[in-house]
Design a protein around this motif. Structure first.
Motif, PDB file in Angstrom:
ATOM      1  N   TYR A 133     -10.396 -42.001   2.917  1.00 20.14           N
ATOM      2  CA  TYR A 133      -9.509 -40.832   2.971  1.00 20.14           C
ATOM      3  C   TYR A 133     -10.347 -39.582   3.174  1.00 20.14           C
ATOM      4  O   TYR A 133     -11.386 -39.405   2.555  1.00 20.14           O
ATOM      5  N   ASP A 167       0.333 -38.270   2.310  1.00 17.77           N
ATOM      6  CA  ASP A 167       0.673 -37.145   1.431  1.00 17.77           C
ATOM      7  C   ASP A 167       0.553 -37.585  -0.022  1.00 17.77           C
ATOM      8  O   ASP A 167       1.082 -38.636  -0.402  1.00 17.77           O
ATOM      9  N   VAL A 168      -0.114 -36.785  -0.845  1.00 16.65           N
ATOM     10  CA  VAL A 168      -0.296 -37.124  -2.257  1.00 16.65           C
ATOM     11  C   VAL A 168       1.028 -36.988  -3.002  1.00 16.65           C
ATOM     12  O   VAL A 168       1.682 -35.944  -2.942  1.00 16.65           O
ATOM     13  N   VAL A 169       1.422 -38.048  -3.709  1.00 18.02           N
ATOM     14  CA  VAL A 169       2.645 -38.039  -4.517  1.00 18.02           C
ATOM     15  C   VAL A 169       2.311 -37.771  -5.976  1.00 18.02           C
ATOM     16  O   VAL A 169       2.992 -37.016  -6.659  1.00 18.02           O
ATOM     17  N   ASN A 223     -10.315 -35.182   4.531  1.00 22.37           N
ATOM     18  CA  ASN A 223      -9.688 -33.939   4.993  1.00 22.37           C
ATOM     19  C   ASN A 223     -10.792 -33.050   5.557  1.00 22.37           C
ATOM     20  O   ASN A 223     -11.898 -33.530   5.834  1.00 22.37           O
ATOM     21  N   LYS A 242      -1.665 -40.748   8.226  1.00 20.15           N
ATOM     22  CA  LYS A 242      -1.876 -39.680   7.266  1.00 20.15           C
ATOM     23  C   LYS A 242      -1.221 -40.071   5.950  1.00 20.15           C
ATOM     24  O   LYS A 242      -0.334 -40.920   5.906  1.00 20.15           O
ATOM     25  N   THR A 245       2.440 -41.225   6.377  1.00 21.29           N
ATOM     26  CA  THR A 245       3.145 -40.468   7.422  1.00 21.29           C
ATOM     27  C   THR A 245       2.369 -40.617   8.729  1.00 21.29           C
ATOM     28  O   THR A 245       1.201 -41.029   8.734  1.00 21.29           O
ATOM     29  N   LEU A 251      -0.256 -42.224  -2.579  1.00 20.17           N
ATOM     30  CA  LEU A 251      -0.090 -41.499  -1.324  1.00 20.17           C
ATOM     31  C   LEU A 251       1.044 -42.105  -0.502  1.00 20.17           C
ATOM     32  O   LEU A 251       1.193 -43.334  -0.447  1.00 20.17           O
ATOM     33  N   LYS A 252       1.824 -41.254   0.096  1.00 23.83           N
ATOM     34  CA  LYS A 252       2.921 -41.678   0.961  1.00 23.83           C
ATOM     35  C   LYS A 252       2.458 -41.631   2.417  1.00 23.83           C
ATOM     36  O   LYS A 252       1.928 -40.621   2.877  1.00 23.83           O
ATOM     37  N   GLN A 287      -0.026 -31.129  -3.028  1.00 21.86           N
ATOM     38  CA  GLN A 287       0.074 -30.541  -1.684  1.00 21.86           C
ATOM     39  C   GLN A 287      -0.989 -31.080  -0.725  1.00 21.86           C
ATOM     40  O   GLN A 287      -0.999 -30.730   0.448  1.00 21.86           O
ATOM     41  N   ASP A 288      -1.895 -31.923  -1.218  1.00 23.82           N
ATOM     42  CA  ASP A 288      -2.962 -32.459  -0.374  1.00 23.82           C
ATOM     43  C   ASP A 288      -2.413 -33.446   0.650  1.00 23.82           C
ATOM     44  O   ASP A 288      -1.477 -34.199   0.375  1.00 23.82           O
ATOM     45  N   CYS A 289      -3.017 -33.448   1.824  1.00 19.92           N
ATOM     46  CA  CYS A 289      -2.698 -34.414   2.872  1.00 19.92           C
ATOM     47  C   CYS A 289      -4.021 -34.910   3.454  1.00 19.92           C
ATOM     48  O   CYS A 289      -4.909 -34.106   3.760  1.00 19.92           O
TER      49      CYS A 289
END
Length: 232
Positions: A137, A186-188, A139, A184, A208, A205-206, A167-169
């Motif tokens: 992972y 998104d942090v849940v 960024n 990608k 996308t 993480l979700k 809010q992290d991706c």
């Protein structure tokens, strides 16, 4: 104090074991270490005096728990399931309760009940595969390598050294056998670990932005797992 309290307490233990990442758990059936529980209970109301809690009474309690445990391990001794279900692999990883009925000759299927928790859990539409595989992972600031705890079409649970913010991706690379797919995430949530990993966080993480090609790689991988593990 009650069978409900007993059940909730035991279910928390079962779920903590199921969700925890254990080293080499990928060599376990279904790539995950799980536990089944058979429980019974007793309260002061069940015994009129301290000396009435004798060896015979304790053996009876132990036997009740053992009967419920056999059911939890999928032995189907209570006849709760249809004949066609006997052809299926045992459905373990659950809590069963020896539930007493107030009549002289209770039916066995009234005595043993699988416990169904009513607490809110992380919602994921797709089936989870409890497995350990490499995930990268990254960024703009960093790139890190970790392992998955569980994986589904919709998202992944991983171990991280740092707490991830909602809010992290991240850009994700999943290593699936001899192939890799990208998307990608998104942090849940990101929660402090315990047990074997007190300094780590469990982060969900979700998924996308899957391309058709990468989605197909993930689907093919899950299909291969199902074929190699019929119990899934």
């Amino acid at each position: 104090k009650s069978i409900e309290e007993t059940s909730r307490f035991t279910e928390r233990m079962r779920k903590n074991v199921e969700d925890h990442y254990f080293k080499h758990q990928e060599f376990q059936p279904n790539n995950n270490l799980t536990m089944s529980f058979g429980i019974t209970y007793f309260t002061k109301k069940m015994f009129y005096a301290d000396d009435s809690i004798n060896k015979t009474a304790l053996k009876k309690l132990a036997n009740e728990a053992d009967i419920a445990l056999a059911e939890a391990k999928g032995k189907n001794i209570s006849g709760l399931y249809l004949d066609r279900d006997k052809m299926l692999p045992p459905n373990k990883n659950k809590v069963c309760i020896y539930f007493r009925k107030q009549k002289e000759i209770p039916e066995l299927d009234e005595l043993i009940r699988p416990f169904k928790p009513d607490r809110v859990e992380e919602k994921r539409k797709s089936k989870r595969y409890y497995m350990s595989t490499v995930l990268i992972y990254r960024n703009k600031e960093s790139q890190k390598v970790t392992k998955t705890v569980n994986l589904s079409y919709g998202g992944v649970k991983i171990l991280t050294e740092d707490k991830l913010l909602p809010q992290d991706c991240f850009d994700l690379i999943l290593i699936l056998g001899n192939r890799a797919c990208q998307c990608k995430g998104d942090v849940v949530y990101s929660e402090k670990g315990n047990g074997s990993f007190p300094s780590y966080y469990y982060s969900g993480l979700k998924f996308t932005d899957f391309s058709f090609k990468d989605r197909k790689i993930l689907e093919d991988y899950f299909s291969s797992l199902s074929l190699s593990n019929p119990k899934r």
